[in-house]
Design a protein around this motif. Structure first.
Motif, PDB file in Angstrom:
ATOM      1  N   TYR A   1       2.799   5.688   8.002  1.00 31.05           N
ATOM      2  CA  TYR A   1       2.190   6.860   7.357  1.00 31.05           C
ATOM      3  C   TYR A   1       3.188   8.003   7.281  1.00 31.05           C
ATOM      4  O   TYR A   1       3.436   8.570   6.203  1.00 31.05           O
ATOM      5  CB  TYR A   1       0.946   7.241   8.164  1.00 31.05           C
ATOM      6  CG  TYR A   1       0.206   8.473   7.700  1.00 31.05           C
ATOM      7  CD1 TYR A   1      -0.027   8.735   6.348  1.00 31.05           C
ATOM      8  CD2 TYR A   1      -0.301   9.372   8.626  1.00 31.05           C
ATOM      9  CE1 TYR A   1      -0.743   9.861   5.942  1.00 31.05           C
ATOM     10  CE2 TYR A   1      -1.021  10.496   8.229  1.00 31.05           C
ATOM     11  CZ  TYR A   1      -1.224  10.740   6.892  1.00 31.05           C
ATOM     12  OH  TYR A   1      -1.928  11.850   6.497  1.00 31.05           O
TER      13      TYR A   1
ATOM     14  N   TYR B   1      -5.869   7.460   5.514  1.00 27.38           N
ATOM     15  CA  TYR B   1      -4.925   6.461   4.987  1.00 27.38           C
ATOM     16  C   TYR B   1      -4.247   5.700   6.114  1.00 27.38           C
ATOM     17  O   TYR B   1      -4.039   4.486   6.004  1.00 27.38           O
ATOM     18  CB  TYR B   1      -3.901   7.162   4.094  1.00 27.38           C
ATOM     19  CG  TYR B   1      -2.761   6.274   3.645  1.00 27.38           C
ATOM     20  CD1 TYR B   1      -2.952   5.292   2.689  1.00 27.38           C
ATOM     21  CD2 TYR B   1      -1.485   6.435   4.192  1.00 27.38           C
ATOM     22  CE1 TYR B   1      -1.903   4.484   2.281  1.00 27.38           C
ATOM     23  CE2 TYR B   1      -0.438   5.627   3.784  1.00 27.38           C
ATOM     24  CZ  TYR B   1      -0.644   4.652   2.836  1.00 27.38           C
ATOM     25  OH  TYR B   1       0.380   3.847   2.438  1.00 27.38           O
TER      26      TYR B   1
ATOM     27  N   LEU C   1       2.177   4.972  -0.511  1.00 27.24           N
ATOM     28  CA  LEU C   1       1.511   6.271  -0.448  1.00 27.24           C
ATOM     29  C   LEU C   1       2.030   7.183  -1.555  1.00 27.24           C
ATOM     30  O   LEU C   1       3.223   7.307  -1.757  1.00 27.24           O
ATOM     31  CB  LEU C   1       1.768   6.922   0.913  1.00 27.24           C
ATOM     32  CG  LEU C   1       1.314   8.376   1.086  1.00 27.24           C
ATOM     33  CD1 LEU C   1      -0.208   8.461   1.059  1.00 27.24           C
ATOM     34  CD2 LEU C   1       1.858   8.947   2.389  1.00 27.24           C
TER      35      LEU C   1
ATOM     36  N   GLN D   1       0.824  -1.207   0.000  1.00 25.90           N
ATOM     37  CA  GLN D   1       0.000   0.000   0.000  1.00 25.90           C
ATOM     38  C   GLN D   1       0.861   1.260   0.000  1.00 25.90           C
ATOM     39  O   GLN D   1       0.858   2.028   0.961  1.00 25.90           O
ATOM     40  CB  GLN D   1      -0.925   0.007   1.220  1.00 25.90           C
ATOM     41  CG  GLN D   1      -1.920  -1.136   1.249  1.00 25.90           C
ATOM     42  CD  GLN D   1      -3.002  -0.924   2.298  1.00 25.90           C
ATOM     43  OE1 GLN D   1      -3.328   0.204   2.649  1.00 25.90           O
ATOM     44  NE2 GLN D   1      -3.558  -2.010   2.808  1.00 25.90           N
TER      45      GLN D   1
END
Length: 326
Positions: free
Chosen positions: A164, A99, A72, A70
């Protein structure tokens, strides 16, 4: 000194930093968690903390899989323009997108199949917690209100937040620039605190960088001064092998602290204590072991923390797998 992120378009004159020493290093997310997991497992082989080190390794493996699956993609130009002297990804001020919650859900899904019964119960509670509750816990952690977050859930929430912020840091289109100012003990990218300091190898051999516990960036802080209060006096260095106080480090970036004792210069992890502020930060010497990794080696040497804290010093850093309870 402080560090600012300078957008690429502001570097038209060709000057990429205020010094030949790179003030800021970003993490390589292709190998970061994989290397950390391998180091944790290696350190677990001869450690009384083997159970927890292996648990941390499994969490790092899951982080690597989630980041790979995943990635970003984000435009941070607005954040850079609005930073106004603050860290561009300030963890206390920057609004979070949802997110990070998707990262947390993916992390839970990766960990569940092989989790122990105890860990599986924690993951189940997190999986079914309302997003508002998870957001509240994240905010409390980022504001260092650790007592308000269940200790068994904090490492998983932080792991998702870290993925993140680390990916956002990797998206910054610019370089670090060193400027004079205060707050060098905080990450110039996100404003969080370090895990430990790293004495580096390679082209930056012998320099000290502090490693952020959130966005995984590293920023240069000269040796021979306290990383917390910047005092240059009354610094001492301690290791697990010796009950000793070392001489202060020389001002040269290439010099190591001279240390007494049988093993002295072969010690991979030392605690730098400051009599002026009463704080301490661990230093990870990669020239003693090139495989040494900041988070892993810090976590594996908790006995050193106990001994240094028995002497009246307080830790000025936070390991993402071990949040303070008070």
């Amino acid at each position: 000194m402080s560090i600012q992120i300078v957008p690429q378009e502001a570097l038209a004159d060709g000057k990429k930093s205020a010094s030949h020493i790179a003030p800021l290093l970003f993490a390589n997310l292709k190998t970061l968690y994989q290397h950390r997991a391998a180091r944790l497992r290696k350190l677990a082989e001869d450690s009384p903390l083997d159970g927890y080190l292996n648990f941390a390794a499994s969490l790092c493996d899951a982080q690597q899989r989630v980041v790979d699956a995943q990635p970003l993609s984000v435009d941070l130009s607005a954040e850079l323009a609005d930073a106004a002297g603050n860290p561009p990804l300030d963890c206390r001020l920057m609004p979070r997108s949802t997110y990070w919650l998707s990262l947390l859900d993916a992390l839970i899904a990766e960990l569940k199949p092989t989790a122990s019964p105890t860990v599986a119960l924690v993951l189940e509670r997190l999986a079914h917690a309302p997003n508002l509750q998870r957001e509240m816990m994240a905010t409390r952690l980022l504001n260092q209100n650790f007592k308000q977050v269940p200790a068994d859930q904090a490492p998983f929430i932080w792991a998702a937040l870290s993925m993140y912020w680390a990916q956002m840091a990797a998206q910054l289109r610019g370089v670090g620039r060193a400027d004079y100012g205060n707050n060098r003990q905080f990450c110039p990218v996100c404003g969080s605190v370090p895990v430990a300091g790293v004495i580096t190898l390679g082209t930056i051999n012998g320099l000290r960088y502090l490693h952020c516990n959130l966005c995984e960036s590293q920023w240069h802080v000269v040796r021979a001064k306290c990383s917390n209060c910047e005092s240059m006096d009354n610094l001492h260095y301690w290791s697990l092998h010796e009950e000793l106080a070392a001489d202060e480090e020389q001002s040269s970036e290439q010099a190591l602290a001279s240390e007494q004792g049988l093993v002295g210069r072969q010690t991979v992890v030392k605690a730098e204590t400051c009599d002026d502020c009463g704080g301490y930060l661990k230093m990870i010497y990669q020239d003693k072991d090139p495989q040494a990794e900041c988070v892993a080696d810090d976590l594996a040497t908790l006995l050193l923390d106990d001994r240094v804290e028995d002497k009246g010093f307080s830790r000025s850093s936070i390991n993402p797998f071990l949040f303070p309870s008070s």
